[in-house]
Design a protein around this motif. Structure first.
Motif, PDB file in Angstrom:
ATOM      1  N   GLU A   1     -36.885 -67.111  65.168  1.00 58.45           N
ATOM      2  CA  GLU A   1     -37.586 -68.199  65.835  1.00 58.45           C
ATOM      3  C   GLU A   1     -37.786 -69.369  64.884  1.00 58.45           C
ATOM      4  OE1 GLU A   1     -41.082 -67.179  68.022  1.00 58.45           O
ATOM      5  OE2 GLU A   1     -40.442 -65.103  68.313  1.00 58.45           O
ATOM      6  N   GLU A   2     -37.723 -70.562  65.455  1.00 56.45           N
ATOM      7  CA  GLU A   2     -38.049 -71.762  64.696  1.00 56.45           C
ATOM      8  C   GLU A   2     -39.546 -72.013  64.842  1.00 56.45           C
ATOM      9  OE1 GLU A   2     -35.610 -75.644  64.272  1.00 56.45           O
ATOM     10  OE2 GLU A   2     -37.089 -76.057  65.839  1.00 56.45           O
TER      11      GLU A   2
ATOM     12  N   ARG B   1     -43.694 -72.194  68.357  1.00 54.48           N
ATOM     13  CA  ARG B   1     -42.555 -71.307  68.145  1.00 54.48           C
ATOM     14  C   ARG B   1     -41.516 -71.496  69.237  1.00 54.48           C
ATOM     15  NH1 ARG B   1     -45.735 -65.668  67.652  1.00 54.48           N
ATOM     16  NH2 ARG B   1     -43.630 -64.904  68.038  1.00 54.48           N
TER      17      ARG B   1
ATOM     18  N   VAL C   1     -42.707 -74.346  63.869  1.00 53.82           N
ATOM     19  CA  VAL C   1     -43.140 -75.662  63.403  1.00 53.82           C
ATOM     20  C   VAL C   1     -44.650 -75.602  63.199  1.00 53.82           C
ATOM     21  CG1 VAL C   1     -43.232 -78.133  63.876  1.00 53.82           C
ATOM     22  CG2 VAL C   1     -41.264 -76.783  64.656  1.00 53.82           C
TER      23      VAL C   1
ATOM     24  N   ILE D   1     -41.384 -76.559  58.654  1.00 50.43           N
ATOM     25  CA  ILE D   1     -40.508 -75.894  59.623  1.00 50.43           C
ATOM     26  C   ILE D   1     -39.930 -74.644  58.965  1.00 50.43           C
ATOM     27  CG2 ILE D   1     -38.461 -76.105  61.076  1.00 50.43           C
ATOM     28  CD1 ILE D   1     -38.952 -79.089  61.220  1.00 50.43           C
TER      29      ILE D   1
ATOM     30  N   HIS E   1     -34.623 -69.476  68.166  1.00 45.95           N
ATOM     31  CA  HIS E   1     -33.590 -70.209  67.433  1.00 45.95           C
ATOM     32  C   HIS E   1     -32.219 -69.571  67.552  1.00 45.95           C
ATOM     33  CE1 HIS E   1     -31.715 -72.667  64.352  1.00 45.95           C
ATOM     34  NE2 HIS E   1     -31.358 -71.579  63.694  1.00 45.95           N
TER      35      HIS E   1
ATOM     36  N   GLN F   1     -37.331 -74.496  56.126  1.00 44.74           N
ATOM     37  CA  GLN F   1     -36.224 -75.405  56.371  1.00 44.74           C
ATOM     38  C   GLN F   1     -36.572 -76.848  56.025  1.00 44.74           C
ATOM     39  OE1 GLN F   1     -33.233 -74.056  57.425  1.00 44.74           O
ATOM     40  NE2 GLN F   1     -34.356 -72.123  57.136  1.00 44.74           N
TER      41      GLN F   1
ATOM     42  N   HIS G   1     -37.699 -70.797  59.648  1.00 44.05           N
ATOM     43  CA  HIS G   1     -36.922 -69.885  60.475  1.00 44.05           C
ATOM     44  C   HIS G   1     -37.416 -68.483  60.133  1.00 44.05           C
ATOM     45  CE1 HIS G   1     -33.316 -72.809  61.226  1.00 44.05           C
ATOM     46  NE2 HIS G   1     -34.401 -73.123  61.922  1.00 44.05           N
TER      47      HIS G   1
END
Length: 338
Positions: free
Chosen positions: A143-144, A209, A146, A182, A212, A169, A184
Motif C-alpha cells: 500500500e502507498e 492508504r 501518505v 510517502i 499500490h 519514497q 510503500h
C-alpha cells in the motif's frame, strides 16, 4: 424533498436506480442489445486482508445478541457482498465459519461493527494477508501510505514504519510546520498501527492508504511481544483476585464481570501465556489486624476497541463480538485439560 419518478431516459450526471439485474458489478456497462464494446472502467482494488467470521460458541453466547445462528450470519455476509464490491465471502471447511476478504482492517472493522449493532454475535480471527504466486515468487499486497505530521513527529513515524518493512519514497515540507512522507508498506505491517500512529503524533497526524500493487514478500515482521493472562475457571471476577494479578500485567476486565475458562483477561508483562485465577476470593477470619481491612483499589482496566482487539490477537486467539461487549479468548477454550 427527495422522491423517485419513472423516466424513459437519463443523461450524464443524473442519479438513477435500475431494477431487475441479478448479477451486476460497479464496472459493468448497461446498454442496448447491439452494444458490443463496454465502457472502459478503472479496475477495482483487490482484497488484501481476510478474516474468519464464525459463530460465537463461548459459554456467554446468546446473552446480548439475538442473531447467533450460522445461517443468519451467512445471509448477512452474502447480502453485504452484493452491495459492497470490495468484499469477498467464501465458505470454509468449517460450516459455521466464513472467510471474509476486504481491502483493509478498517473496512472489515466497519462491517463487523455494523453487524454488532444489528444484534449479531460472532467470533473473529486474526487477519491474514492475501498473497499471490508469480514466477515461483511469493508476492504480497503493498500500500502507498501518505502521512502528514508535525515536523517534530516525523522521526518517530519513520522509525516505526521502518520496523514494519515500509520503504520511504518521498519526504518534503508541506507548510505550516508540517511534513508529508510517502511510504510503500506491506498491508500486514500496517495492522494495528493507526492507533499507535495517533498516539505517537498526539492525535495531530493524518494517514491515508491506497493499494499500490504486488511485490515480493518482505520477510518477517515482529508481532506481539507480550503473552496473555488466561482465565482457568468460569465465574465472576473478584477485586481481590485482580488486585493480586495486577503485578503480572495489564488487566482487560474489572471486578464483577463474567469470565470463563480460556478467556483472555489481560496482557502478561512477559512473553509467554499464563493461566490465572480471577475468581479467587479473600479468606475471611474473625481476627482483625492493622492493615488487613484496607479497601482494595484497582487500576482501571484497558478497554480495547474492536480494531485494537483484532490487531492484538495471535493466531490461536479469537475476538468475541457481541452487542454488549468485546472479549478476547483462546480458540480452544479447554486445551491442555486432562
Amino acid at each position: 424533498m427527495l422522491f423517485r419518478s419513472p423516466v424513459e431516459s437519463a443523461e450524464a450526471g443524473d442519479i438513477v436506480a435500475i431494477a431487475g439485474l441479478v448479477e451486476t458489478n460497479v464496472a459493468d456497462t448497461i446498454g442496448a442489445l447491439d452494444l458490443i464494446d463496454a465502457v472502459p472502467a478503472p479496475p477495482i482494488d483487490p482484497p488484501t486482508l481476510a478474516i474468519t467470521v464464525s459463530i460465537n460458541d463461548s459459554p456467554l453466547a446468546g446473552r446480548a445478541g439475538d442473531k447467533v445462528q450460522s445461517r443468519v450470519i451467512r445471509e448477512r455476509l452474502l447480502r453485504e457482498q452484493e452491495s459492497n464490491v470490495a468484499i469477498r465471502v467464501r465458505e470454509t471447511e468449517n460450516k459455521d465459519a466464513y472467510e471474509v476478504a476486504g481491502r483493509g482492517e478498517l473496512q472489515l472493522g466497519v462491517l463487523i461493527e455494523t453487524m454488532r449493532r444489528e444484534g449479531f454475535e460472532v467470533s473473529i480471527s486474526r487477519p491474514k494477508v492475501l498473497t499471490r504466486q508469480a514466477d515461483g515468487h511469493l508476492l504480497e499486497p503493498i500500500e502507498e501510505v501518505v502521512v502528514d505530521v508535525d515536523d517534530e513527529f516525523a522521526g518517530v513515524v519513520i522509525e516505526k514504519m521502518s520496523l514494519r518493512k515500509a520503504e520511504m519514497q518521498d519526504m518534503r515540507p508541506s507548510g505550516g510546520g508540517k511534513t508529508r512522507i510517502i511510504f510503500h508498506a506491506p498491508s500486514r505491517g500496517l495492522l494495528g498501527y493507526h492507533g499507535e500512529f495517533l498516539t505517537d503524533t498526539r492525535g495531530s497526524g493524518v494517514m491515508n492508504r491506497l493499494f499500490h500493487g504486488w511485490m515480493a514478500w518482505k520477510g518477517d515482521i515482529p508481532g506481539r511481544r507480550n503473552g496473555a493472562l488466561v482465565s482457568n475457571d468460569k465465574g465472576t471476577s473478584t477485586a481481590y483476585a485482580l488486585w493480586n494479578l495486577e503485578e503480572r500485567g495489564t488487566m482487560f476486565i474489572a471486578d464483577g464481570e463474567d469470565v470463563y475458562e480460556g478467556m483472555v483477561i489481560g496482557q502478561n508483562s512477559r512473553g509467554e501465556d499464563l493461566d490465572v485465577n480471577p475468581l479467587k476470593g479473600k479468606k475471611l477470619t474473625n481476627v482483625r489486624a492493622s492493615g488487613k481491612d484496607e479497601s482494595i483499589r484497582l487500576t482501571p482496566p484497558r478497554r480495547m476497541t474492536l480494531e485494537q482487539a483484532v490487531a492484538w490477537i495471535e493466531d490461536d486467539e479469537l475476538v468475541e463480538v457481541t452487542p454488549a461487549a468485546i472479549r478476547i479468548r483462546k480458540q480452544y477454550l479447554e486445551i491442555g485439560r486432562a
